[in-house]
Scaffold this motif. Structure first.
Motif, PDB file in Angstrom:
ATOM      1  N   THR A 243     -12.848  -2.155  -8.216  1.00 42.03           N
ATOM      2  CA  THR A 243     -12.459  -0.769  -7.949  1.00 42.03           C
ATOM      3  C   THR A 243     -11.113  -0.754  -7.221  1.00 42.03           C
ATOM      4  OG1 THR A 243     -13.599  -0.761  -5.836  1.00 42.03           O
ATOM      5  CG2 THR A 243     -14.864  -0.022  -7.773  1.00 42.03           C
ATOM      6  N   PRO A 244     -10.456   0.402  -7.140  1.00 38.29           N
ATOM      7  CA  PRO A 244      -9.166   0.468  -6.459  1.00 38.29           C
ATOM      8  C   PRO A 244      -9.196  -0.061  -5.020  1.00 38.29           C
ATOM      9  CG  PRO A 244      -9.474   2.450  -7.726  1.00 38.29           C
ATOM     10  CD  PRO A 244     -10.772   1.681  -7.788  1.00 38.29           C
ATOM     11  N   LEU A 245     -10.235   0.288  -4.268  1.00 36.38           N
ATOM     12  CA  LEU A 245     -10.299  -0.187  -2.879  1.00 36.38           C
ATOM     13  C   LEU A 245     -10.370  -1.706  -2.779  1.00 36.38           C
ATOM     14  CD1 LEU A 245     -12.534   2.429  -1.086  1.00 36.38           C
ATOM     15  CD2 LEU A 245     -10.259   1.705  -0.398  1.00 36.38           C
ATOM     16  N   SER A 246     -10.916  -2.364  -3.778  1.00 29.62           N
ATOM     17  CA  SER A 246     -10.983  -3.817  -3.726  1.00 29.62           C
ATOM     18  C   SER A 246      -9.608  -4.451  -3.930  1.00 29.62           C
ATOM     19  CB  SER A 246     -11.991  -4.357  -4.749  1.00 29.62           C
ATOM     20  OG  SER A 246     -11.582  -4.082  -6.063  1.00 29.62           O
ATOM     21  N   TYR A 247      -8.638  -3.663  -4.364  1.00 27.32           N
ATOM     22  CA  TYR A 247      -7.275  -4.162  -4.527  1.00 27.32           C
ATOM     23  C   TYR A 247      -6.468  -4.109  -3.225  1.00 27.32           C
ATOM     24  CZ  TYR A 247      -6.978  -5.231  -9.456  1.00 27.32           C
ATOM     25  OH  TYR A 247      -7.122  -5.844 -10.679  1.00 27.32           O
ATOM     26  N   ALA A 248      -7.011  -3.477  -2.219  1.00 31.15           N
ATOM     27  CA  ALA A 248      -6.325  -3.459  -0.928  1.00 31.15           C
ATOM     28  C   ALA A 248      -6.320  -4.879  -0.365  1.00 31.15           C
ATOM     29  CB  ALA A 248      -7.029  -2.508   0.032  1.00 31.15           C
TER      30      ALA A 248
ATOM     31  N   PRO B 294       0.818  -1.204   0.000  1.00 28.97           N
ATOM     32  CA  PRO B 294       0.000   0.000   0.000  1.00 28.97           C
ATOM     33  C   PRO B 294       0.856   1.260   0.000  1.00 28.97           C
ATOM     34  CG  PRO B 294       0.145  -0.781   2.224  1.00 28.97           C
ATOM     35  CD  PRO B 294       0.968  -1.721   1.365  1.00 28.97           C
ATOM     36  N   ASN B 295       0.352   2.293  -0.652  1.00 25.84           N
ATOM     37  CA  ASN B 295       1.066   3.559  -0.737  1.00 25.84           C
ATOM     38  C   ASN B 295       0.071   4.695  -0.497  1.00 25.84           C
ATOM     39  OD1 ASN B 295       2.460   5.872  -1.484  1.00 25.84           O
ATOM     40  ND2 ASN B 295       3.603   4.831  -3.092  1.00 25.84           N
ATOM     41  N   SER B 296      -0.129   5.044   0.765  1.00 21.96           N
ATOM     42  CA  SER B 296      -1.125   6.057   1.120  1.00 21.96           C
ATOM     43  C   SER B 296      -0.762   7.440   0.590  1.00 21.96           C
ATOM     44  CB  SER B 296      -1.346   6.103   2.634  1.00 21.96           C
ATOM     45  OG  SER B 296      -0.144   6.359   3.308  1.00 21.96           O
ATOM     46  N   GLU B 297       0.529   7.734   0.467  1.00 23.04           N
ATOM     47  CA  GLU B 297       0.939   9.038  -0.071  1.00 23.04           C
ATOM     48  C   GLU B 297       0.482   9.175  -1.528  1.00 23.04           C
ATOM     49  OE1 GLU B 297       4.950  11.690  -0.882  1.00 23.04           O
ATOM     50  OE2 GLU B 297       5.076   9.937   0.419  1.00 23.04           O
ATOM     51  N   LEU B 298       0.698   8.138  -2.314  1.00 26.09           N
ATOM     52  CA  LEU B 298       0.284   8.163  -3.711  1.00 26.09           C
ATOM     53  C   LEU B 298      -1.241   8.192  -3.837  1.00 26.09           C
ATOM     54  CD1 LEU B 298       1.032   8.154  -6.661  1.00 26.09           C
ATOM     55  CD2 LEU B 298       1.227   5.658  -6.548  1.00 26.09           C
ATOM     56  N   VAL B 299      -1.932   7.434  -2.991  1.00 25.47           N
ATOM     57  CA  VAL B 299      -3.395   7.469  -2.993  1.00 25.47           C
ATOM     58  C   VAL B 299      -3.874   8.895  -2.739  1.00 25.47           C
ATOM     59  CG1 VAL B 299      -5.458   6.778  -1.696  1.00 25.47           C
ATOM     60  CG2 VAL B 299      -3.786   5.054  -2.380  1.00 25.47           C
ATOM     61  N   GLY B 300      -3.292   9.569  -1.768  1.00 24.49           N
ATOM     62  CA  GLY B 300      -3.675  10.942  -1.461  1.00 24.49           C
ATOM     63  C   GLY B 300      -3.474  11.883  -2.630  1.00 24.49           C
ATOM     64  N   ILE B 301      -2.358  11.743  -3.309  1.00 28.30           N
ATOM     65  CA  ILE B 301      -2.065  12.602  -4.464  1.00 28.30           C
ATOM     66  C   ILE B 301      -3.083  12.361  -5.581  1.00 28.30           C
ATOM     67  CG2 ILE B 301      -0.417  13.016  -6.339  1.00 28.30           C
ATOM     68  CD1 ILE B 301       1.808  12.418  -4.220  1.00 28.30           C
ATOM     69  N   ILE B 302      -3.328  11.097  -5.894  1.00 30.44           N
ATOM     70  CA  ILE B 302      -4.251  10.763  -6.982  1.00 30.44           C
ATOM     71  C   ILE B 302      -5.674  11.188  -6.639  1.00 30.44           C
ATOM     72  CG2 ILE B 302      -5.292   8.876  -8.285  1.00 30.44           C
ATOM     73  CD1 ILE B 302      -2.557   7.413  -8.011  1.00 30.44           C
ATOM     74  N   VAL B 303      -6.130  10.876  -5.435  1.00 28.54           N
ATOM     75  CA  VAL B 303      -7.500  11.203  -5.041  1.00 28.54           C
ATOM     76  C   VAL B 303      -7.712  12.715  -4.981  1.00 28.54           C
ATOM     77  CG1 VAL B 303      -9.182  11.052  -3.152  1.00 28.54           C
ATOM     78  CG2 VAL B 303      -7.921   9.022  -3.878  1.00 28.54           C
ATOM     79  N   ASN B 304      -6.675  13.450  -4.610  1.00 28.32           N
ATOM     80  CA  ASN B 304      -6.780  14.908  -4.580  1.00 28.32           C
ATOM     81  C   ASN B 304      -7.045  15.471  -5.979  1.00 28.32           C
ATOM     82  OD1 ASN B 304      -6.697  17.502  -3.367  1.00 28.32           O
ATOM     83  ND2 ASN B 304      -4.615  17.752  -4.132  1.00 28.32           N
ATOM     84  N   LYS B 305      -6.404  14.897  -6.974  1.00 27.56           N
ATOM     85  CA  LYS B 305      -6.555  15.392  -8.348  1.00 27.56           C
ATOM     86  C   LYS B 305      -7.736  14.763  -9.086  1.00 27.56           C
ATOM     87  CE  LYS B 305      -3.030  18.129  -8.497  1.00 27.56           C
ATOM     88  NZ  LYS B 305      -3.191  19.545  -8.630  1.00 27.56           N
ATOM     89  N   ARG B 306      -7.976  13.477  -8.842  1.00 26.10           N
ATOM     90  CA  ARG B 306      -9.009  12.758  -9.586  1.00 26.10           C
ATOM     91  C   ARG B 306      -9.798  11.819  -8.681  1.00 26.10           C
ATOM     92  NH1 ARG B 306      -8.586  11.791 -15.070  1.00 26.10           N
ATOM     93  NH2 ARG B 306     -10.664  10.961 -14.682  1.00 26.10           N
ATOM     94  N   PRO B 307     -10.656  12.356  -7.814  1.00 29.34           N
ATOM     95  CA  PRO B 307     -11.423  11.504  -6.895  1.00 29.34           C
ATOM     96  C   PRO B 307     -12.336  10.519  -7.609  1.00 29.34           C
ATOM     97  CG  PRO B 307     -12.253  13.758  -6.865  1.00 29.34           C
ATOM     98  CD  PRO B 307     -10.989  13.763  -7.666  1.00 29.34           C
ATOM     99  N   ASP B 308     -12.706  10.817  -8.843  1.00 28.46           N
ATOM    100  CA  ASP B 308     -13.558   9.914  -9.605  1.00 28.46           C
ATOM    101  C   ASP B 308     -12.887   8.576  -9.880  1.00 28.46           C
ATOM    102  OD1 ASP B 308     -11.851  11.556 -11.258  1.00 28.46           O
ATOM    103  OD2 ASP B 308     -12.886  10.732 -13.013  1.00 28.46           O
ATOM    104  N   LEU B 309     -11.564   8.521  -9.821  1.00 29.97           N
ATOM    105  CA  LEU B 309     -10.860   7.266 -10.070  1.00 29.97           C
ATOM    106  C   LEU B 309     -11.140   6.213  -8.996  1.00 29.97           C
ATOM    107  CD1 LEU B 309      -7.406   8.462 -11.462  1.00 29.97           C
ATOM    108  CD2 LEU B 309      -9.388   7.588 -12.718  1.00 29.97           C
TER     109      LEU B 309
END
Length: 69
Positions: A35-40, A10-25
């Motif tokens: 979905t991305p969360l199912s990959y956790a 897991p990479n919470s820093e990268l998740v934060g960056i991506i979600v900040n710019k594109r929450p629809d992802l």
């Protein structure tokens, strides 16, 4: 997608960056329908649970289609 990979690592820093710019992802399914969360991985669920429930860690997503001032 990069967000799927970030949840897998897991990479919470990268998740934060991506979600900040594109929450629809967060809602986009991969070719297998996940979905991305199912990959956790189950092993990391407690880490993600802590991260997603802590408002100081979670990045506030920007509004989609919002024009810069």
């Amino acid at each position: 997608s990069p967000l799927h990979d970030a949840f897998w690592e897991p990479n919470s820093e990268l998740v934060g960056i991506i979600v900040n710019k594109r929450p629809d992802l967060l809602l986009i399914s991969y070719k297998r329908g996940h979905t991305p969360l199912s990959y956790a991985r189950r092993y990391h669920w407690s880490k993600w649970n802590k991260y997603l429930n802590n408002p100081t860690d979670m990045v506030t997503p920007t509004m989609l289609n919002q024009q810069d001032s």
